[in-house]
Design an enzyme around this catalytic site. Structure first.
Site, PDB file in Angstrom:
ATOM      1  N   LYS A 140      17.903  17.685  -5.926  1.00 25.18           N
ATOM      2  CA  LYS A 140      16.671  17.778  -5.137  1.00 25.18           C
ATOM      3  C   LYS A 140      16.555  19.125  -4.447  1.00 25.18           C
ATOM      4  CE  LYS A 140      13.972  15.441  -1.537  1.00 25.18           C
ATOM      5  NZ  LYS A 140      13.821  14.232  -0.695  1.00 25.18           N
ATOM      6  N   ASP A 146       5.557   8.679  -1.714  1.00 27.46           N
ATOM      7  CA  ASP A 146       5.398   9.517  -2.902  1.00 27.46           C
ATOM      8  C   ASP A 146       4.015   9.368  -3.522  1.00 27.46           C
ATOM      9  OD1 ASP A 146       8.000  10.657  -2.951  1.00 27.46           O
ATOM     10  OD2 ASP A 146       8.792   8.745  -3.662  1.00 27.46           O
ATOM     11  N   PHE A 194      15.456  16.207   3.626  1.00 25.94           N
ATOM     12  CA  PHE A 194      16.267  14.996   3.641  1.00 25.94           C
ATOM     13  C   PHE A 194      16.151  14.307   2.297  1.00 25.94           C
ATOM     14  CE2 PHE A 194      17.064  15.541   7.993  1.00 25.94           C
ATOM     15  CZ  PHE A 194      17.921  14.543   8.447  1.00 25.94           C
ATOM     16  N   LYS A 249     -12.102  -4.676   3.245  1.00 28.91           N
ATOM     17  CA  LYS A 249     -10.925  -5.453   2.881  1.00 28.91           C
ATOM     18  C   LYS A 249     -11.116  -6.103   1.509  1.00 28.91           C
ATOM     19  CE  LYS A 249      -8.050  -9.355   4.257  1.00 28.91           C
ATOM     20  NZ  LYS A 249      -7.852 -10.471   5.210  1.00 28.91           N
ATOM     21  N   PRO A 267       0.962  15.006  -1.808  1.00 31.40           N
ATOM     22  CA  PRO A 267       1.491  16.373  -1.734  1.00 31.40           C
ATOM     23  C   PRO A 267       2.961  16.365  -1.352  1.00 31.40           C
ATOM     24  CG  PRO A 267       0.080  15.901   0.156  1.00 31.40           C
ATOM     25  CD  PRO A 267      -0.103  14.771  -0.811  1.00 31.40           C
ATOM     26  N   ASP A 268       3.714  17.298  -1.880  1.00 27.21           N
ATOM     27  CA  ASP A 268       5.145  17.417  -1.591  1.00 27.21           C
ATOM     28  C   ASP A 268       5.314  18.413  -0.449  1.00 27.21           C
ATOM     29  OD1 ASP A 268       7.897  18.067  -1.605  1.00 27.21           O
ATOM     30  OD2 ASP A 268       8.061  17.421  -3.688  1.00 27.21           O
ATOM     31  N   ILE A 269       5.495  17.907   0.755  1.00 26.98           N
ATOM     32  CA  ILE A 269       5.513  18.764   1.941  1.00 26.98           C
ATOM     33  C   ILE A 269       6.722  19.683   1.938  1.00 26.98           C
ATOM     34  CG2 ILE A 269       5.633  18.763   4.469  1.00 26.98           C
ATOM     35  CD1 ILE A 269       4.066  16.097   4.375  1.00 26.98           C
ATOM     36  N   ASN A 329       7.037   2.587   3.845  1.00 28.98           N
ATOM     37  CA  ASN A 329       8.457   2.338   3.634  1.00 28.98           C
ATOM     38  C   ASN A 329       9.089   1.940   4.963  1.00 28.98           C
ATOM     39  OD1 ASN A 329       9.328   4.808   5.059  1.00 28.98           O
ATOM     40  ND2 ASN A 329       8.338   5.844   3.332  1.00 28.98           N
ATOM     41  N   LYS A 359      13.277  21.388  -5.059  1.00 29.68           N
ATOM     42  CA  LYS A 359      12.347  21.620  -3.953  1.00 29.68           C
ATOM     43  C   LYS A 359      12.361  23.064  -3.475  1.00 29.68           C
ATOM     44  CE  LYS A 359      11.416  17.148  -3.621  1.00 29.68           C
ATOM     45  NZ  LYS A 359      10.099  16.546  -3.888  1.00 29.68           N
TER      46      LYS A 359
END
Length: 415
Positions: free
Chosen positions: A349, A286, A335, A296, A314-316, A218, A353
């Site tokens: 969120k 995500d 954040f 390649k 994984p969702d840290i 991103n 979370k």
């Protein structure tokens, strides 16, 4: 007026060559009213707008102008001028002077003193709106901010050239307020309110490989997370920064762990525990490719597309928030980068979370914030939302670090 608010503070005022230089006469008077001593350096162009006699009359000091004046060098050399000050204040900071500062030039007394200093520098830009908005000036602003220089203004309004827009130098009392805020913040940092606490910060993007040369990522620059780590360290926290791939330089005084993927970032975070504070500012991808190619991937004639099977990373933030007992940081901050319904989505969120605070930032295309130097945030806690004004990412980081310090100073449990 608090006559002692700047008592015994030594300010070296560098006056650039712009029409706004006339405001420096009132600025000097206001600073001295508050107890500051002021020495002044004038650039050659500044003489076209105010006279050394006027400046000297208000400072009560000799005005310095010439880099090669041997008498001045014997009495007060350019190195000593900057060392003797508590703060260097540049007003007006013209486009030319800012460019020379950003380039590290030292071709007159003003730029030599600025290059030779190890003291904080605050600048008040002033120039035509077209000059302010020019890509070269914006690059110089970014460079100076990255170098740790602080800004006050410019303001928007009518200009001497007849145009309207950003570029007017801040008014003398605004500059005085910025000077007072600087010393107030310096005193706060000197108290080391986070000393004895350990902080963990994540920053930047993650790169999830598709094959050895391609990846999913991103636009995160890491500027905000890096600034937060630096701000926490300034207040005394033992700070570990887990950084994804970014061109943003490592902040001083911080232990940095460089990672590439979300899995690596989670492992580095777990290795950094226990911590009192965890601030998850990284923009973690995500999803990742379920099975990345070892070589390649080649395009084949006749193919109408490429199909990748993705799986969730994984969702840290959720992982850190769900830790039990002493393993869980006492304050977990996440954040939420949102493009619409910012507060609504960020509030949801926080609940999902399980973290204590969410810093919600509006990254819709209209803001131009993603990857830039400013941020527009809202702090979401159990008590509701706090709206913060748009500010530089460094200022947002400072304010957040102060908010964290207040939280621990008051002895609150995570809200």
């Amino acid at each position: 007026m608090d006559k002692s608010s700047l008592e015994a503070r030594r300010i070296l005022l560098i006056i650039g060559g712009g029409i706004a230089a006339y405001k420096c006469l009132d600025l000097i008077r206001r600073l001295r009213e508050r107890g500051a001593s002021v020495r002044a350096i004038m650039t050659g162009a500044a003489h076209e707008f105010v006279t050394p006699l006027s400046v000297s009359s208000l400072t009560g000091e000799k005005v310095f102008t010439d880099l090669f004046d041997l008498t001045d060098e014997a009495e007060m050399g350019h190195i000593e001028l900057s060392r003797d000050a508590d703060l260097l204040l540049v007003a007006p900071a013209t486009a030319d002077l800012m460019a020379r500062m950003a380039g590290g030039l030292a071709n007159d007394l003003a730029t030599t003193a600025l290059l030779a200093t190890d003291k904080p520098v605050l600048i008040a830009p002033a120039m035509n709106v077209r000059m302010w908005e020019h890509a070269a000036t914006q690059r110089n602003i970014a460079t100076l901010a990255q170098d740790g220089i602080s800004f006050v203004g410019p303001n928007e309004g009518d200009m001497a050239c007849g145009e309207f827009g950003p570029g007017r130098m801040a008014e003398p009392m605004e500059i005085v307020g910025a000077v007072e805020a600087h010393f107030g913040e310096a005193a706060f940092a000197a108290d080391q309110p986070l000393k004895g606490l350990k902080a963990l910060v994540t920053s930047g993007p993650t790169h999830e490989p598709i094959d050895p040369v391609r990846y999913i990522a991103n636009r995160s620059s890491g500027k905000q997370g890096h600034a937060i780590a630096a701000a926490l360290a300034t207040l005394g926290a033992e700070t570990v920064l887990v950084a994804g791939p970014t061109a943003t330089p490592d902040p001083a005084g911080v232990s940095v762990r460089h990672v590439e993927t979300a899995d690596e970032m989670l492992a580095a975070c777990e290795a950094a525990l226990p911590a009192d504070i965890a601030i998850c500012a990284a923009a973690v991808a995500d999803w990742r490719v379920e099975a990345s190619a070892e070589q390649k991937m080649k395009k084949k004639n006749g193919e109408d597309g490429l199909h990748l099977k993705l799986k969730q990373n994984p969702d840290i933030l959720a992982t850190l928030s769900a830790l039990k007992g002493r393993k869980r940081p006492r304050l977990v901050v996440g954040f939420a980068a949102e493009t619409e319904k910012v507060i609504e989505h960020a509030t949801d969120k926080r609940m999902r979370k399980g973290c204590d605070w969410i810093v919600a930032n509006d990254v819709s295309p209209a803001t131009g914030i993603m990857g830039g130097d400013d941020n527009l945030v809202h702090i979401i806690t159990a008590e509701g939302a706090e709206d913060w004004p748009r500010a530089s990412k460094r200022d947002v980081a400072r304010r957040l670090a102060h908010r964290v310090a207040d939280h621990f100073r008051k002895g609150k449990s995570a809200t």
